[in-house]
Design an enzyme around this catalytic site. Structure first.
Site, PDB file in Angstrom:
ATOM      1  N   LYS A 299      48.387  41.986  37.883  1.00  0.00           N
ATOM      2  CA  LYS A 299      48.532  43.039  36.884  1.00  0.00           C
ATOM      3  C   LYS A 299      47.893  44.365  37.279  1.00  0.00           C
ATOM      4  O   LYS A 299      48.312  45.431  36.802  1.00  0.00           O
ATOM      5  CB  LYS A 299      47.950  42.564  35.553  1.00  0.00           C
TER       6      LYS A 299
ATOM      7  N   SER B   3      50.819  33.769  40.149  1.00  0.00           N
ATOM      8  CA  SER B   3      50.651  35.093  39.550  1.00  0.00           C
ATOM      9  C   SER B   3      49.250  35.369  39.019  1.00  0.00           C
ATOM     10  O   SER B   3      48.870  36.528  38.856  1.00  0.00           O
ATOM     11  CB  SER B   3      51.673  35.300  38.435  1.00  0.00           C
TER      12      SER B   3
END
Length: 400
Positions: free
Chosen positions: A52, A302
């Protein structure tokens, strides 16, 4: 597409010295399962614990001086929150982050430690976004959306640039999907750079908006958000990533909670990597349908921000899904030594007793019997079957 390779390359320039170039690790265990070479793109080792920071920093670095002076606001279950908080600290911007009330405590703590002000509201990222938008309108703060902005999509797409350099012959990339920013960045980049590479998106079946949305041709709200994978529990696809994925006729499949927990367990045990449930989604898809993918396959891990308590529950769930925990329900005689005899017989099978429940008051019990629930640790499905067979041979009555 709203995001081009030129946008992603420009984002990569902005991220130089900010985002880490995360490693790609080969996995012998997953390669054996899939029958093709499998590699893991370790964004769980990225700064702030997930991919992110890439999109958040690119979006915020492009704010004007006036916009920066008004601060930024975001909504997140945790990973985007940490990415925004870290980017804000690096850029000298005040940040407010709205997070669901049940967000993982380590994610809340880390966001605050990076310097952001955290407000806990609502029960989902979608509800937190409502509050973030209202705050932006009220204060003039710039909303840093977790996925629905071209700069964010371009930032996430820089992962694809690294994959192509690290695995030049990559044939398939599997990527977790929530709002779609990461998948859209990967798809947009590879569409120009390596159009022959297949990109497969993965959502949790209990929080899956994209399959129905792509079929309908427009974003459709997910019917439920009940998954351990909070990082991809998004109720409605973003307009920007949806346009990219719909234009590319992207493939998005779903995985079960059992698939997620088994994948997390395998990554921890065999790859020695700690990931959160959403971070294991790509591996879960590979394990659920191992023959579906041409290799080399790159599965994107992720994120690795997981609450230790959640990790404990998920590992137990994964062990049960893998046949390494067994819950036995029996009725035995209500007599001295009966329970001790059962435990001796279990010990003889090599099963390790974890918990015993002893109940005398169930309505369906006879006056001279008790209900026993035993949780045991086993060595796998075959051992589970052997334990049950041995108990039946010994005369025990197993109920379900």
């Amino acid at each position: 597409m709203t995001t081009t390779l030129a946008d992603v390359l420009a984002a990569a320039d902005l991220l130089a010295g900010v985002a880490s170039r995360t490693p790609v690790e080969s996995s012998r265990a997953l390669s054996e399962i899939a029958g093709v070479p499998v590699l893991l793109k370790c964004e769980n080792l990225q700064r702030a614990g997930s991919f992110k920071i890439r999109g958040a920093y690119v979006r915020m670095a492009r704010l004007s001086d006036d916009e920066r002076a008004h601060g930024v606001v975001a909504a997140s279950a945790g990973n985007h929150a940490q990415g925004v908080a870290l980017a804000a600290r690096l850029l000298g911007i005040e940040a407010v982050v709205f997070m669901p009330v049940d967000a993982a405590l380590p994610k809340i703590a880390a966001t605050r430690e990076y310097g952001a002000h955290v407000e806990l509201v609502g029960s989902s990222v979608d509800e937190a976004l409502v509050h973030a938008r209202a705050y932006a309108q009220r204060t003039g703060a710039a909303l840093i959306h977790p996925f629905d902005h071209p700069d964010v999509v371009a930032g996430q797409g820089t992962i694809a640039l690294e994959i192509v350099e690290q695995v030049p012959d990559v044939a398939t990339v599997i990527v977790p999907v929530g709002g779609g920013g990461l998948a859209a960045g990967i798809v947009a980049t590879l569409a120009e750079l390596r159009p022959q590479v297949r990109v497969v998106g993965v959502q949790a079946a209990k929080a899956a908006a994209y399959p129905a949305s792509l079929a309908a041709g427009h974003p459709v709200k997910a019917p439920e958000l009940r998954t351990m994978a909070d990082g991809i529990a998004i109720g409605l696809p973003g307009e920007v990533p949806f346009e990219v994925l719909a234009h590319a006729h992207a493939e998005v499949r779903t995985v079960s909670e059992e698939d997620l927990s088994r994948a997390l367990l395998l990554v921890a045990e065999r790859a020695k990597l700690l990931v959160e449930p959403s971070g294991a989604a790509a591996v879960a898809a590979l394990m659920a349908a191992p023959g579906d993918f041409e290799g080399p396959v790159v599965a994107i891990l992720s994120g690795g921000n997981i609450d230790p308590q959640v990790l404990l529950r998920v590992v137990r769930h994964g062990l049960a899904s893998a046949g390494r925990f067994l819950w036995l329900h029996l009725r035995i005689a209500d007599s001295p030594g009966a329970l001790a005899g059962l435990l001796r017989d279990l010990a003889a099978t090599g099963a390790n007793v974890m918990h015993v429940s002893h109940v005398r008051t169930q309505g369906e019990l006879a006056v001279d019997e008790v209900a026993i629930e035993v949780q045991v640790e086993t060595k796998g499905p075959d051992h589970c079957a052997a334990v049950q067979h041995a108990l039946r041979v010994a005369g025990y009555r197993l109920t379900d």
